[in-house]
Enzyme design. Structure first.
Site, PDB file in Angstrom:
ATOM      1  N   GLU A 109       6.097 -74.342  54.852  1.00 49.89           N
ATOM      2  CA  GLU A 109       7.054 -75.221  54.503  1.00 49.89           C
ATOM      3  C   GLU A 109       8.486 -75.582  55.315  1.00 49.89           C
ATOM      4  OE1 GLU A 109       6.298 -76.336  51.542  1.00 49.89           O
ATOM      5  OE2 GLU A 109       6.958 -74.716  50.040  1.00 49.89           O
TER       6      GLU A 109
ATOM      7  N   ASP B 138      -5.215 -72.869  53.081  1.00 51.32           N
ATOM      8  CA  ASP B 138      -4.406 -72.140  52.345  1.00 51.32           C
ATOM      9  C   ASP B 138      -4.344 -71.318  51.118  1.00 51.32           C
ATOM     10  OD1 ASP B 138      -4.064 -75.353  51.720  1.00 51.32           O
ATOM     11  OD2 ASP B 138      -1.869 -75.433  51.617  1.00 51.32           O
TER      12      ASP B 138
ATOM     13  N   ASN C  90       8.048 -82.701  50.773  1.00 49.44           N
ATOM     14  CA  ASN C  90       9.150 -81.615  51.818  1.00 49.44           C
ATOM     15  C   ASN C  90       8.984 -81.980  52.838  1.00 49.44           C
ATOM     16  OD1 ASN C  90       7.458 -79.176  51.062  1.00 49.44           O
ATOM     17  ND2 ASN C  90       8.730 -79.049  50.951  1.00 49.44           N
TER      18      ASN C  90
ATOM     19  N   HIS D  19       5.938 -80.736  53.790  1.00 49.09           N
ATOM     20  CA  HIS D  19       4.605 -78.930  55.140  1.00 49.09           C
ATOM     21  C   HIS D  19       3.397 -79.679  55.412  1.00 49.09           C
ATOM     22  CE1 HIS D  19       3.097 -78.420  50.305  1.00 49.09           C
ATOM     23  NE2 HIS D  19       3.071 -79.418  50.801  1.00 49.09           N
TER      24      HIS D  19
HETATM   25  P1  PGA Z   1      -1.999 -83.761  48.049  1.00 47.26           P
HETATM   26  O1  PGA Z   1      -1.173 -82.855  48.499  1.00 47.26           O
HETATM   27  O2  PGA Z   1      -2.630 -84.577  49.050  1.00 47.26           O
HETATM   28  O3  PGA Z   1      -1.788 -83.824  46.345  1.00 47.26           O
HETATM   29  O4  PGA Z   1      -0.709 -85.240  48.367  1.00 47.26           O
HETATM   30  C1  PGA Z   1      -0.803 -82.866  50.055  1.00 47.26           C
HETATM   31  C2  PGA Z   1       0.288 -81.349  50.501  1.00 47.26           C
HETATM   32  O5  PGA Z   1       0.955 -81.184  49.602  1.00 47.26           O
HETATM   33  O6  PGA Z   1      -0.016 -81.381  51.773  1.00 47.26           O
END
Ligand code: PGA
Length: 245
Positions: free
Chosen positions: A148, A72, A141, A143
């Site tokens: 999302e 992403d 959330n 995702h």
């Molecule tokens: P993080 O992000 O590893 O910085 O917690 C995870 C994500 O948003 O998928």
């Protein structure tokens, strides 16, 4: 969580989790040296990627035939921007391992043609896939990448409006204190098409969403829950993130 084709491993600390994840990624890379790899950015896998890069170099694993695809990217950013997904992977893996540019397909989310960027990624996965291993984190959330809540199961690469929580958590990556409102992401169909999926989560802040995602199938409200339907899924947690599973 169904135990049959799935594993949950709980490590005591973030360092232990990172060592486990690095070892798991290394083993797949050793067994599929011409494979296609999709690796999440984010804070969680940072240490694992450093350990992985060190091990690849120490053991002389040939990574020159591998291909990589970005999971992403924040809309408006590319690899030159601090905080971008590409910048993190450049810093921790692509740079240290000397991966050639023509072995990497990544969203240029600064492009004026975002649908074209999505097509580029879809074609790369169609040409060189399926993905041998997708390494994922989980958002607050639930995702996966920037898929999302509410994303359909069969999606290919697409642009997403990001929820408030993703934007507010995302400010941690950026000195400006704000995060972009949109993202490009490979789709859930492509994640589910990977031969293996590995998700890392660390810290007590993630315990609630990890429990909601993996104690029962909560897809599509919790996108990560779709991994319960994946044929080969490993969930790697540290003890703080594992209190609910
Ligand atoms: P993080 O992000 O590893 O910085 O917690 C995870 C994500 O948003 O998928």
């Amino acid at each position: 969580m169904k135990p049959r084709n799935h594993s949950i491993e709980v490590s005591a600390t973030y360092e232990d989790l990172s060592e486990r994840a690095a070892a798991a990624i290394f083993e797949v890379m050793r067994s599929a040296p011409r494979g296609l790899y999709c690796l999440a950015a984010g804070d969680t896998p940072r240490r694992a990627y450093r350990l992985l890069a060190r091990r690849v170099l120490d053991e002389g694993l040939n990574v020159s035939e591998m291909r990589f695809v970005g999971l992403d990217e924040w809309i408006g950013l590319d690899g030159h921007d601090r905080g971008s997904c590409r910048a993190l992977l450049n810093e921790l893996l692509f740079g240290p391992l000397g991966i050639r540019m023509d072995r990497i397909a990544f969203f240029d989310a600064k492009s004026a043609d975002l649908p074209g960027e999505c097509r580029k990624i879809d074609e790369w996965i169609a040409d060189w896939g399926p993905i041998d291993l997708v390494v994922l984190g989980i958002g607050m959330n639930g995702h996966l990448g920037f898929n999302e809540p509410g994303t359909r199961a069969e999606t290919l690469s697409h642009a997403m409006d990001l929820e408030e929580v993703t934007q507010s958590v995302g400010t941690k990556y950026f000195d400006s204190g704000t995060a972009p409102a949109g993202g490009l992401t490979i789709g859930l169909g492509q994640i589910m098409g990977a031969k293996r999926a590995l998700l890392m989560a660390s810290g007590e802040g993630k315990a609630g969403i990890v429990r909601r995602a993996f104690s029962s199938d909560s897809f599509p409200e919790i996108p990560a829950s779709i991994l319960l339907r994946h044929p080969r899924f490993s969930l790697l947690l540290d003890a703080a993130a594992a209190t609910g599973v």
